[in-house]
Design a protein around this motif. Structure first.
Motif, short mmCIF file in Angstrom:
data_model
loop_
_atom_site.label_atom_id
_atom_site.label_comp_id
_atom_site.label_asym_id
_atom_site.label_seq_id
_atom_site.Cartn_x
_atom_site.Cartn_y
_atom_site.Cartn_z
N TRP A 1 -0.41 -62.06 46.42
CA TRP A 1 -0.73 -62.09 44.99
C TRP A 1 -2.22 -62.27 44.72
O TRP A 1 -2.74 -61.77 43.72
CB TRP A 1 0.05 -63.21 44.30
CG TRP A 1 -0.41 -64.60 44.65
CD1 TRP A 1 0.04 -65.39 45.67
CD2 TRP A 1 -1.42 -65.37 43.98
NE1 TRP A 1 -0.62 -66.60 45.68
CE2 TRP A 1 -1.53 -66.62 44.65
CE3 TRP A 1 -2.24 -65.13 42.88
CZ2 TRP A 1 -2.42 -67.61 44.26
CZ3 TRP A 1 -3.15 -66.12 42.49
CH2 TRP A 1 -3.23 -67.34 43.16
N VAL A 2 -2.94 -62.94 45.61
CA VAL A 2 -4.32 -63.30 45.34
C VAL A 2 -5.32 -62.31 45.94
O VAL A 2 -6.52 -62.41 45.68
CB VAL A 2 -4.58 -64.73 45.86
CG1 VAL A 2 -4.76 -64.74 47.39
CG2 VAL A 2 -5.76 -65.39 45.16
N SER A 3 -4.86 -61.33 46.69
CA SER A 3 -5.77 -60.43 47.40
C SER A 3 -6.43 -59.42 46.48
O SER A 3 -5.74 -58.64 45.80
CB SER A 3 -5.00 -59.68 48.49
OG SER A 3 -5.79 -58.61 49.00
N PRO A 4 -7.77 -59.35 46.46
CA PRO A 4 -8.44 -58.33 45.65
C PRO A 4 -8.16 -56.92 46.15
O PRO A 4 -8.23 -55.96 45.37
CB PRO A 4 -9.93 -58.69 45.78
CG PRO A 4 -10.03 -59.45 47.06
CD PRO A 4 -8.73 -60.21 47.19
N PHE A 5 -7.83 -56.79 47.43
CA PHE A 5 -7.53 -55.47 47.99
C PHE A 5 -6.16 -54.99 47.52
O PHE A 5 -5.97 -53.80 47.25
CB PHE A 5 -7.62 -55.53 49.51
CG PHE A 5 -8.97 -56.00 49.99
CD1 PHE A 5 -10.05 -55.14 49.98
CD2 PHE A 5 -9.16 -57.30 50.41
CE1 PHE A 5 -11.30 -55.57 50.39
CE2 PHE A 5 -10.41 -57.75 50.82
CZ PHE A 5 -11.48 -56.88 50.81
N VAL A 6 -5.23 -55.91 47.40
CA VAL A 6 -3.93 -55.58 46.81
C VAL A 6 -4.09 -55.25 45.33
O VAL A 6 -3.47 -54.32 44.82
CB VAL A 6 -2.94 -56.74 47.02
CG1 VAL A 6 -1.62 -56.47 46.29
CG2 VAL A 6 -2.68 -56.95 48.51
N HIS A 7 -4.95 -55.99 44.64
CA HIS A 7 -5.20 -55.72 43.21
C HIS A 7 -5.70 -54.29 43.01
O HIS A 7 -5.34 -53.62 42.04
CB HIS A 7 -6.21 -56.71 42.65
CG HIS A 7 -5.77 -58.14 42.73
ND1 HIS A 7 -6.64 -59.20 42.65
CD2 HIS A 7 -4.53 -58.68 42.90
CE1 HIS A 7 -5.97 -60.33 42.76
NE2 HIS A 7 -4.69 -60.04 42.92
N ARG A 8 -6.54 -53.82 43.93
CA ARG A 8 -7.02 -52.44 43.83
C ARG A 8 -5.86 -51.46 43.77
O ARG A 8 -5.82 -50.56 42.92
CB ARG A 8 -7.88 -52.10 45.05
CG ARG A 8 -9.24 -52.72 45.11
CD ARG A 8 -9.85 -52.45 46.48
NE ARG A 8 -11.27 -52.73 46.54
CZ ARG A 8 -12.00 -52.61 47.64
NH1 ARG A 8 -11.43 -52.20 48.76
NH2 ARG A 8 -13.29 -52.87 47.62
#
Length: 241
Positions: free
Chosen positions: A19-26
């Motif tokens: 949930w906290v990963s900026p790479f997942v957010h991308r």
């Protein structure tokens, strides 16, 4: 933060993430920009990785991983490219049509990782004040370079991608909430309007996008994670010998 309602062709998509990963957010932002909101999301525990993650990304064993009809695609910006190519009729194009513009976009997306993020992460894990200060200075210098890139890529418009967000916006935009959390935790504003006015204004526009608001957690929640959980997690994942 939710996967959302069904989107065209997205019922065969499954995203493995944290949930906290900026790479997942991308990847999540890209999925929502493309209208592929019906994907399945599976939260991973990086201290106890699932068999599916280990089998899907055996080389790096990290998130994000996108499964499309069971076939894995790894690395956040490769996934963004894949979505653009695999679903050309869904949502706006994320990469420019012109070959030179595409190459420029890929260059600056890589720069965001190789220069900005690589420096900035050391500001979290540095063992001395001097190390953290030097890392922060290097991260600021990288953002100043990207300030110039914004002027080149945007051609005077709102985003790196022009009128709407594109590939470089997703690459750097994945870090915006973390940059704001870093400001809250360390009292260091990497996107200072006096230093990088174009990027500071761009970050406001990116954060206001529906695609970003729908998937990126609140800055306060990320800041709490950064204060209490980030360093122990990094130490557990990357123990010193």
């Amino acid at each position: 933060m939710a996967a959302g309602a069904a989107g065209g062709g997205s019922d065969e998509l499954k995203l493995l993430g944290v949930w906290v990963s900026p790479f997942v957010h991308r990847v999540q932002v890209a999925l929502h920009l493309k209208g592929l909101t019906g994907y399945e999301y599976a939260e991973e525990d990086l201290t106890n990785k699932s068999d599916l993650l280990l089998a899907s990304n055996p080389v790096h064993t990290k998130v994000p991983v996108l499964l499309h009809a069971g076939k894995p695609v790894c690395e956040s910006m490769l996934i963004v490219q894949y979505l653009d190519e695999a679903f050309p009729g869904s949502g706006p194009a994320l990469l420019p049509a012109d070959p030179h513009d595409r190459a420029v976009a890929r260059f600056w997306a890589a720069y965001a990782d190789d220069q900005f993020f690589a420096s900035w992460i050391k500001a979290f894990v540095g063992t001395t004040d001097e190390e953290r200060a030097a890392a922060t200075e290097a991260a600021v210098a990288a953002l100043q370079k990207m300030e110039g890139a914004f002027g080149e890529c945007s051609k005077g418009k709102a985003f790196f991608g022009g009128d709407g967000p594109g590939y470089v916006d997703i690459a750097l935009g994945g870090f915006v909430a973390w940059i704001r959390a870093f400001h809250a935790v360390a009292s260091v504003n990497l996107l200072d309007a006096a230093r990088t006015p174009l990027l500071a204004a761009w970050a406001e526009r990116f954060a206001a996008l529906d695609a970003a608001k729908e998937v990126i957690p609140d800055v306060d929640r990320i800041a709490e994670f950064a204060k209490h959980d980030l360093l122990p997690l990094l130490q557990k994942l990357h123990p010193k010998n």
